[in-house]
Design a protein around this motif. Structure first.
Motif, short mmCIF file in Angstrom:
data_model
loop_
_atom_site.label_atom_id
_atom_site.label_comp_id
_atom_site.label_asym_id
_atom_site.label_seq_id
_atom_site.Cartn_x
_atom_site.Cartn_y
_atom_site.Cartn_z
N THR A 386 0.83 -1.21 0.00
CA THR A 386 0.00 0.00 0.00
C THR A 386 0.86 1.25 0.00
O THR A 386 0.59 2.22 -0.73
N ALA A 387 1.91 1.26 0.82
CA ALA A 387 2.79 2.42 0.90
C ALA A 387 3.47 2.68 -0.44
O ALA A 387 3.56 3.83 -0.89
N VAL A 388 3.94 1.60 -1.10
CA VAL A 388 4.64 1.78 -2.37
C VAL A 388 3.69 2.26 -3.46
O VAL A 388 3.95 3.26 -4.15
N VAL A 389 2.56 1.55 -3.62
CA VAL A 389 1.65 1.87 -4.71
C VAL A 389 0.97 3.23 -4.47
O VAL A 389 0.97 4.10 -5.36
N LEU A 390 0.39 3.42 -3.27
CA LEU A 390 -0.31 4.66 -2.99
C LEU A 390 0.65 5.85 -2.98
O LEU A 390 0.32 6.94 -3.47
N ALA A 395 2.16 10.75 -5.48
CA ALA A 395 3.28 11.63 -5.84
C ALA A 395 3.20 12.05 -7.30
O ALA A 395 3.43 13.23 -7.64
N VAL A 396 2.84 11.12 -8.18
CA VAL A 396 2.70 11.45 -9.61
C VAL A 396 1.57 12.46 -9.81
O VAL A 396 1.71 13.43 -10.57
N LEU A 397 0.45 12.24 -9.13
CA LEU A 397 -0.68 13.17 -9.26
C LEU A 397 -0.34 14.54 -8.67
O LEU A 397 -0.74 15.56 -9.23
N ALA A 398 0.39 14.57 -7.56
CA ALA A 398 0.79 15.85 -6.98
C ALA A 398 1.70 16.63 -7.92
O ALA A 398 1.56 17.85 -8.09
N GLN A 399 2.65 15.91 -8.55
CA GLN A 399 3.55 16.56 -9.50
C GLN A 399 2.78 17.09 -10.71
O GLN A 399 3.00 18.22 -11.17
#
Length: 530
Positions: A386-390, A395-399
């Motif tokens: 969960t930590a890796v995928v989420l 992070a991609v969406l925030a960027q």
């Protein structure tokens, strides 16, 4: 002396509306009846009882809708005089709706497949206020409806039209990349379970799935289900696209009015008053943006989707999902200037805020994923995964969100862009912005940011741009023109009439940390009537 306008006779709706409503409802009921009949037969009900219940239900409901339509036909009348159009309903009570002709800005004619075959159409009118109930006449003879539109629109209804865009079936490739594809696929699975639940047959379905899919490894079964949902969703989005945009043609009159025609099962013909256009919105949701596409909506007075009344609301859609260059070109023609691609970026604090939000969302997801691992240590991999995928997704969406955030003030327009999953670019005429509002949450105040909201008479009426700094807020809020003259604050000790025309607009009351409030200084000009 009698008012000659009061002697204009009241007209009735077309009697063919009864047949149109009954035929349309009967077709829907027959489709539902087939599903119900199959379910009853599967649970052991005899064919005779199935025919009685299903066939009788279709007949009774069709008769009820026929009676309802007959009552509406007998109780509803309308008339058009030199100053207004009126609709009167007299049943147990009496109601009367009246619209001044001068306030009618948009006229839409629509007809579904049955109505087209019977030669009738519905008329929907939108006024300049953009809210409240739409004036609707259902239904009139097609020739009468066309004549009514011509009478209400005047020269615009018959003026020569230049074509801005036509349907290109190559655009169909953009339909499945919508976020609705997955939603439709999952909804299809839900419908299957709901139908089985109607007949108490869910245990039978689960048993069948367990027997048929039990030998298939889970790592194979899950991708198959996902692919199935995507395929079903893609078929659904293609069907919706075809129905909504069949025969699409967007034209523009010499006075700037827009003429839109589209629709397969329900044909629509809409005219947008050029004097009431306030801008455009370019929609670029994530999937469509990755495919190089976009959708275009109009921002106009009287075109607004009221909450809870989507059926009668007038759609602002101008260009369907298509190459972005098509939407941008149409937008540029309507605006009289190209839509700028290079926008002014927001301060680094806005980017940090988005990554902070992504981190908090990831932490919340990990905390939930830890719960099963506390009871079963062998499930330690769930919070890790969960930590890796989420974390990666957020992070991609925030960027992407921080890169998309931007604005620009040109000589004629104000451009506001925001969002990632549902990115939108609002382009408003500077003279069409009625005012600005500035809000600052406690977190924004600590970061030196704020959210500006442009108020306009078109569309939703409020267009937000989050996380700007003080300098950017000043640049935008002084772009509205002379509408701000009445908000100027004069110099201390001077009466209002002696105050200089250049002044200060107070847009915030400071913050908890004692910072100075944000102010906007601009040169004045003579007020004008808005």
């Amino acid at each position: 002396m009698n008012d000659p306008e009061s002697e204009v006779p009241w007209q009735r709706l077309d009697v063919r509306t009864i047949a149109a409503s009954v035929l349309a409802l009967t077709a829907v009921l027959l489709g539902i009846g087939v599903v119900v009949a199959v379910g009853l037969l599967l649970v052991g009900v005899s064919p005779g009882w199935v025919l009685l219940w299903v066939g009788g239900g279709v007949v009774v409901l069709s008769a009820l809708i026929a009676a309802t339509e007959w009552i509406r036909l007998r109780t509803t009348t309308y008339r058009l005089d030199a100053t207004r159009i009126e609709r009167r309903v007299r049943f147990l009570g009496s109601s009367r709706t009246s619209l001044a002709r001068e306030r009618i800005r948009n006229v839409e004619l629509s007809a579904d497949l049955v109505q087209r075959r019977l030669g009738i159409a519905e008329v929907k009118l939108a006024t300049a206020d953009g809210g409240g109930e739409r004036f609707q006449l259902q239904a009139l003879d097609r020739a009468v409806a066309d004549a009514l539109r011509t009478e209400l629109l005047g020269e615009r209804a018959t003026a020569e039209t230049g074509i801005l865009a036509r349907i290109d079936w190559g655009w169909l490739r953009y339909a499945p990349v919508s976020l609705a594809t997955g939603a439709i696929g999952l909804a299809a699975y839900g419908v299957v379970f709901q139908v089985f639940d109607w007949f108490q047959a869910v245990p039978v379905l689960i048993a069948w799935l367990g027997t048929s899919a039990g030998a298939i490894p889970l790592v194979v079964l899950l991708p198959v289900l996902v692919v199935g949902a995507i395929v079903i969703g893609a078929i659904g989005t293609l069907a919706v696209y075809l129905e909504g945009w069949w025969g699409y043609r967007l034209g523009r009159h010499e006075d700037g009015s827009l003429d839109l025609r589209r629709g397969l099962l329900v044909s629509r013909s809409t005219v947008f008053d050029g004097d009431r256009l306030r801008g455009v919105t370019l929609h670029e949701p994530l999937g469509l943006r990755r495919a190089g596409g976009a959708r275009l909506d109009v921002i106009a007075v009287g075109v607004k989707a009221p909450e809870g009344d989507q059926q009668n609301a007038q759609s602002p859609a101008l260009v369907p999902a298509a190459p972005r260059t098509v939407g941008a070109e149409v937008a540029g023609t309507i605006l009289g200037a190209p839509v700028p691609d290079a926008l002014r970026s927001h301060p680094p604090a806005a980017r940090r805020k988005r990554f902070l939000r992504a981190g908090l969302l990831t932490a919340a997801g990990v905390l939930l994923a830890v719960i099963p691992a506390l009871f079963m240590p062998t499930l330690w991999w769930i919070p890790v995964l969960t930590a890796v995928v989420l974390g990666l997704v957020t992070a991609v969406l925030a960027q992407d969100n921080s890169r998309g955030l931007g604005h620009q003030v040109t000589d004629r327009h104000v451009v506001l862009r925001k969002g990632s999953l549902f990115r939108r670019t609002d382009v408003l005429g500077r003279d069409d912005v009625l005012g600005w509002n500035l809000t600052r949450s406690p977190f924004q105040r600590r970061a030196g940011l704020g959210t500006v909201v442009a108020a306009s008479a078109g569309g939703s009426g409020a267009f937000r741009l989050p996380d700007v700094d003080a300098e950017q807020a000043r640049a935008m809020m002084t772009s509205a023109g002379t509408v701000w003259e009445h908000l100027q604050v004069g110099e201390p000790g001077l009466p209002a009439e002696a105050s200089p025309r250049s002044g200060t607009i107070q847009v915030s009351a400071g913050n908890a940390r004692g910072r100075r409030p944000w102010t906007v200084e601009r040169d004045g000009a003579a007020p004008r009537d808005r």
